[in-house]
Design a protein around this motif. Structure first.
Motif, PDB file in Angstrom:
ATOM      1  N   ASP A  13     -21.255-130.923  24.175  1.00 33.42           N
ATOM      2  CA  ASP A  13     -21.627-131.265  25.548  1.00 33.42           C
ATOM      3  C   ASP A  13     -23.118-131.538  25.736  1.00 33.42           C
ATOM      4  OD1 ASP A  13     -19.003-130.968  26.310  1.00 33.42           O
ATOM      5  OD2 ASP A  13     -19.258-128.905  26.997  1.00 33.42           O
ATOM      6  N   PHE A  14     -23.923-131.451  24.674  1.00 33.54           N
ATOM      7  CA  PHE A  14     -25.350-131.720  24.842  1.00 33.54           C
ATOM      8  C   PHE A  14     -25.553-133.182  25.242  1.00 33.54           C
ATOM      9  CE2 PHE A  14     -27.547-128.383  21.869  1.00 33.54           C
ATOM     10  CZ  PHE A  14     -27.329-127.399  22.831  1.00 33.54           C
ATOM     11  N   ALA A  15     -26.322-133.386  26.289  1.00 37.44           N
ATOM     12  CA  ALA A  15     -26.746-134.724  26.703  1.00 37.44           C
ATOM     13  C   ALA A  15     -28.265-134.695  26.781  1.00 37.44           C
ATOM     14  CB  ALA A  15     -26.134-135.097  28.047  1.00 37.44           C
ATOM     15  N   TYR A  16     -28.903-135.661  26.143  1.00 41.17           N
ATOM     16  CA  TYR A  16     -30.359-135.691  26.052  1.00 41.17           C
ATOM     17  C   TYR A  16     -31.004-135.587  27.434  1.00 41.17           C
ATOM     18  CZ  TYR A  16     -34.966-137.358  24.477  1.00 41.17           C
ATOM     19  OH  TYR A  16     -36.301-137.470  24.195  1.00 41.17           O
ATOM     20  N   GLU A  17     -30.572-136.424  28.354  1.00 41.17           N
ATOM     21  CA  GLU A  17     -31.186-136.447  29.685  1.00 41.17           C
ATOM     22  C   GLU A  17     -30.982-135.127  30.431  1.00 41.17           C
ATOM     23  OE1 GLU A  17     -29.388-138.943  28.358  1.00 41.17           O
ATOM     24  OE2 GLU A  17     -31.009-140.396  28.122  1.00 41.17           O
ATOM     25  N   GLU A  18     -29.797-134.536  30.296  1.00 43.47           N
ATOM     26  CA  GLU A  18     -29.523-133.251  30.961  1.00 43.47           C
ATOM     27  C   GLU A  18     -30.473-132.169  30.452  1.00 43.47           C
ATOM     28  OE1 GLU A  18     -26.435-129.524  30.669  1.00 43.47           O
ATOM     29  OE2 GLU A  18     -26.130-131.301  29.428  1.00 43.47           O
ATOM     30  N   LEU A  19     -30.666-132.124  29.145  1.00 43.08           N
ATOM     31  CA  LEU A  19     -31.565-131.123  28.570  1.00 43.08           C
ATOM     32  C   LEU A  19     -33.003-131.376  29.012  1.00 43.08           C
ATOM     33  CD1 LEU A  19     -30.014-130.943  24.997  1.00 43.08           C
ATOM     34  CD2 LEU A  19     -29.958-129.131  26.717  1.00 43.08           C
ATOM     35  N   ILE A  20     -33.410-132.648  29.060  1.00 42.25           N
ATOM     36  CA  ILE A  20     -34.765-132.991  29.503  1.00 42.25           C
ATOM     37  C   ILE A  20     -34.995-132.497  30.926  1.00 42.25           C
ATOM     38  CG2 ILE A  20     -36.316-134.919  30.090  1.00 42.25           C
ATOM     39  CD1 ILE A  20     -35.932-134.519  27.067  1.00 42.25           C
ATOM     40  N   VAL A  21     -34.061-132.804  31.813  1.00 40.76           N
ATOM     41  CA  VAL A  21     -34.201-132.395  33.220  1.00 40.76           C
ATOM     42  C   VAL A  21     -34.269-130.872  33.322  1.00 40.76           C
ATOM     43  CG1 VAL A  21     -33.000-132.315  35.451  1.00 40.76           C
ATOM     44  CG2 VAL A  21     -33.154-134.470  34.177  1.00 40.76           C
ATOM     45  N   ALA A  22     -33.391-130.172  32.626  1.00 40.48           N
ATOM     46  CA  ALA A  22     -33.349-128.706  32.716  1.00 40.48           C
ATOM     47  C   ALA A  22     -34.635-128.073  32.184  1.00 40.48           C
ATOM     48  CB  ALA A  22     -32.138-128.173  31.951  1.00 40.48           C
ATOM     49  N   ILE A  23     -35.122-128.554  31.060  1.00 38.02           N
ATOM     50  CA  ILE A  23     -36.297-127.933  30.448  1.00 38.02           C
ATOM     51  C   ILE A  23     -37.578-128.363  31.160  1.00 38.02           C
ATOM     52  CG2 ILE A  23     -37.631-127.766  28.308  1.00 38.02           C
ATOM     53  CD1 ILE A  23     -34.897-127.906  26.832  1.00 38.02           C
ATOM     54  N   SER A  24     -37.642-129.624  31.607  1.00 34.07           N
ATOM     55  CA  SER A  24     -38.865-130.087  32.267  1.00 34.07           C
ATOM     56  C   SER A  24     -39.051-129.462  33.648  1.00 34.07           C
ATOM     57  CB  SER A  24     -38.883-131.619  32.373  1.00 34.07           C
ATOM     58  OG  SER A  24     -37.870-132.069  33.251  1.00 34.07           O
ATOM     59  N   SER A  25     -38.015-128.831  34.179  1.00 39.53           N
ATOM     60  CA  SER A  25     -38.188-128.135  35.455  1.00 39.53           C
ATOM     61  C   SER A  25     -39.036-126.869  35.283  1.00 39.53           C
ATOM     62  CB  SER A  25     -36.826-127.777  36.067  1.00 39.53           C
ATOM     63  OG  SER A  25     -36.170-126.784  35.294  1.00 39.53           O
ATOM     64  N   TYR A 170     -27.827-121.909  23.885  1.00 42.55           N
ATOM     65  CA  TYR A 170     -26.817-121.150  23.153  1.00 42.55           C
ATOM     66  C   TYR A 170     -25.583-120.925  24.022  1.00 42.55           C
ATOM     67  CZ  TYR A 170     -30.370-120.256  19.611  1.00 42.55           C
ATOM     68  OH  TYR A 170     -31.319-120.394  18.624  1.00 42.55           O
ATOM     69  N   ARG A 171     -25.117-121.988  24.670  1.00 40.02           N
ATOM     70  CA  ARG A 171     -23.923-121.887  25.512  1.00 40.02           C
ATOM     71  C   ARG A 171     -22.689-121.778  24.625  1.00 40.02           C
ATOM     72  NH1 ARG A 171     -24.116-127.932  28.184  1.00 40.02           N
ATOM     73  NH2 ARG A 171     -26.326-127.773  27.833  1.00 40.02           N
ATOM     74  N   PRO A 172     -21.594-121.254  25.159  1.00 39.81           N
ATOM     75  CA  PRO A 172     -20.374-121.124  24.347  1.00 39.81           C
ATOM     76  C   PRO A 172     -19.990-122.462  23.705  1.00 39.81           C
ATOM     77  CG  PRO A 172     -20.114-119.955  26.419  1.00 39.81           C
ATOM     78  CD  PRO A 172     -21.420-120.712  26.511  1.00 39.81           C
ATOM     79  N   GLY A 173     -19.695-122.403  22.416  1.00 35.69           N
ATOM     80  CA  GLY A 173     -19.311-123.597  21.677  1.00 35.69           C
ATOM     81  C   GLY A 173     -20.446-124.232  20.877  1.00 35.69           C
TER      82      GLY A 173
END
Length: 191
Positions: A13-25, A170-173
């Motif tokens: 389920d990793f999506a580059y943009e989703e991770l960027i938004v979450a971490i850049s906050s 480290y989400r499930p899966g």
């Protein structure tokens, strides 16, 4: 000489943009497109490295001078001693490496976003051509140090620094990938 220990994590389920938004906050991110050229005495040195195996990498980022990194494997595939130096050009260092018995074995192209969490911990979000999205946590320590980090110790360190970020990664899966991108690409191309 520095010692780098990496942990690579992937998840369906990793999506580059989703991770960027979450971490850049919460953190200021740096961004780059990187092209790495990997050199080894033989492809086996990348696919099946043993203690003491040396791999060389040139990294090109935009118009910056390329960087040559020489990596010597320590205890596992992502535990290495490293030395880096800027070089004039990839073509010039390729000729020097060829004289030393190193041949080109892989090219890795990726979009990378990263931030330093502590003096020793850096987190990277990588979108690697042909491989997918990974989160890489790097622990950089002085090579003279007798200690180091295991994958579980890096996870614990991240959890201490930022529990919400650790939960996101480290989400499930999730899966820990114990190989470098060079190894993953060579395995994919040889299958």
């Amino acid at each position: 000489m520095a010692r780098e220990i990496e942990v690579k994590i992937t998840h369906a389920d990793f999506a580059y943009e989703e991770l960027i938004v979450a971490i850049s906050s919460r953190y200021e991110l740096n961004f780059a497109t990187q092209v790495d050229e990997i050199f080894a005495a033989t492809p086996i040195d990348v696919l099946n490295p043993t203690a003491g195996t040396v791999i060389c990498r040139t990294r090109t980022v935009g118009d910056e001078a390329p960087i040559l990194t020489v990596k010597r494997r320590r205890s596992h595939n992502l535990d290495r001693d490293e030395e880096e130096v800027k070089v004039e050009s990839v073509q010039a260092i390729t000729r020097v490496l060829a004289l030393m018995g190193f041949g080109h074995v892989a090219q890795i192209s990726k979009r990378r976003a990263w931030t330093r969490l502590t003096d020793e911990l850096t987190i990277c979000i990588d979108s690697v051509d042909d491989l997918g999205v990974f989160v890489e946590i790097e622990a950089l320590i002085q090579s003279t140090s007798s200690g180091g980090y295991s994958a579980s110790e890096i996870q614990q360190a991240l959890r201490l620094v930022d529990p919400r970020l650790a939960d996101l990664i480290y989400r499930p899966g999730y899966s820990i990938v114990e190989k470098g991108y060079d190894t993953l690409l060579l395995e994919m191309n040889n299958s």
